[in-house]
Design an enzyme around this catalytic site. Sequence first.
Site, PDB file in Angstrom:
ATOM      1  N   SER A   1      24.535  28.233  41.874  1.00  0.00           N
ATOM      2  CA  SER A   1      23.272  27.575  41.522  1.00  0.00           C
ATOM      3  C   SER A   1      22.187  28.562  41.088  1.00  0.00           C
ATOM      4  O   SER A   1      21.292  28.205  40.336  1.00  0.00           O
ATOM      5  CB  SER A   1      22.767  26.746  42.708  1.00  0.00           C
ATOM      6  OG  SER A   1      22.630  27.575  43.854  1.00  0.00           O
TER       7      SER A   1
ATOM      8  N   GLY B   1      26.754  25.292  43.913  1.00  0.00           N
ATOM      9  CA  GLY B   1      27.567  25.067  45.097  1.00  0.00           C
ATOM     10  C   GLY B   1      28.874  25.849  45.115  1.00  0.00           C
ATOM     11  O   GLY B   1      29.622  25.783  46.080  1.00  0.00           O
TER      12      GLY B   1
ATOM     13  N   ASN C   1      26.950  31.039  48.490  1.00  0.00           N
ATOM     14  CA  ASN C   1      27.378  29.814  49.189  1.00  0.00           C
ATOM     15  C   ASN C   1      28.372  30.108  50.304  1.00  0.00           C
ATOM     16  O   ASN C   1      28.406  29.407  51.308  1.00  0.00           O
ATOM     17  CB  ASN C   1      27.950  28.797  48.190  1.00  0.00           C
ATOM     18  CG  ASN C   1      26.850  28.216  47.321  1.00  0.00           C
ATOM     19  OD1 ASN C   1      25.867  27.697  47.823  1.00  0.00           O
ATOM     20  ND2 ASN C   1      26.990  28.353  46.018  1.00  0.00           N
TER      21      ASN C   1
ATOM     22  N   ASP D   1      13.012  24.749  48.563  1.00  0.00           N
ATOM     23  CA  ASP D   1      14.105  25.059  49.499  1.00  0.00           C
ATOM     24  C   ASP D   1      14.088  26.518  49.960  1.00  0.00           C
ATOM     25  O   ASP D   1      14.821  26.896  50.866  1.00  0.00           O
ATOM     26  CB  ASP D   1      15.468  24.698  48.888  1.00  0.00           C
ATOM     27  CG  ASP D   1      15.805  25.498  47.623  1.00  0.00           C
ATOM     28  OD1 ASP D   1      15.112  26.491  47.305  1.00  0.00           O
ATOM     29  OD2 ASP D   1      16.782  25.118  46.953  1.00  0.00           O
TER      30      ASP D   1
ATOM     31  N   HIS E   1      16.074  29.030  45.899  1.00  0.00           N
ATOM     32  CA  HIS E   1      16.228  29.124  44.446  1.00  0.00           C
ATOM     33  C   HIS E   1      14.888  29.434  43.777  1.00  0.00           C
ATOM     34  O   HIS E   1      13.891  28.789  44.078  1.00  0.00           O
ATOM     35  CB  HIS E   1      16.765  27.808  43.880  1.00  0.00           C
ATOM     36  CG  HIS E   1      18.104  27.435  44.427  1.00  0.00           C
ATOM     37  ND1 HIS E   1      18.251  26.653  45.556  1.00  0.00           N
ATOM     38  CD2 HIS E   1      19.353  27.767  44.020  1.00  0.00           C
ATOM     39  CE1 HIS E   1      19.550  26.505  45.807  1.00  0.00           C
ATOM     40  NE2 HIS E   1      20.239  27.167  44.895  1.00  0.00           N
TER      41      HIS E   1
END
Length: 193
Positions: free
Chosen positions: A13, A50, A79, A160, A163
């Site tokens: 991502s 992901g 991840n 979040d 990112h």
Amino acid sequence: MASARTILVFGDSLSAAYGIRPEQGWVTLLAQRLQAQGYGYQVVNASVSGETSSGGLERLPRALELHKPAIVILELGANDGLRGLPVSTMRENLAHMLQLSRAAGARVLLLGIRIPPNYGPRYTTGFAAVYPELAQRYGVRLVPFLLEKVALDPTLMQQDGLHPNPAGQPLVLDTLWPDLEKLLKNKARNGGH
């Protein structure tokens, strides 16, 4: 001939412009910068939000065959870290991807990731050590921490905290550009423009 000038961005991502418009992501900004500076490279973004190192390893052979990249920018592992997967597995998967990329004749830029400290010092330290260790073992260029210029500045990160937002993306590109440019210069010198 055209395919000899492809840069394959292979990540998760962080490279797939998660949470923002694709044209705001650092990969699109990279393609624009290469064009503006007269580098004859085409950028293929094969990043999947992901993606773990295991998933990347499954997908990489096909991507290498399809795009025959001159350069692979490898950005995976985050991840694995966020899911607390074994560091040893991530190391093996990344090592295998470096081997595959090199065997396909590509130069590799490895993008290092760090994960939040809430997994405990042993895990986070072991995780962070994988990137410099592999870069040294395989003689590939390393960007020690892709999010170095943005991670601790909430104005450059999405809600979040993981990112970069649109304002942070150019700084992400600036973090990896000096190392990537060294690979480009070599290529341009050898192959002419």
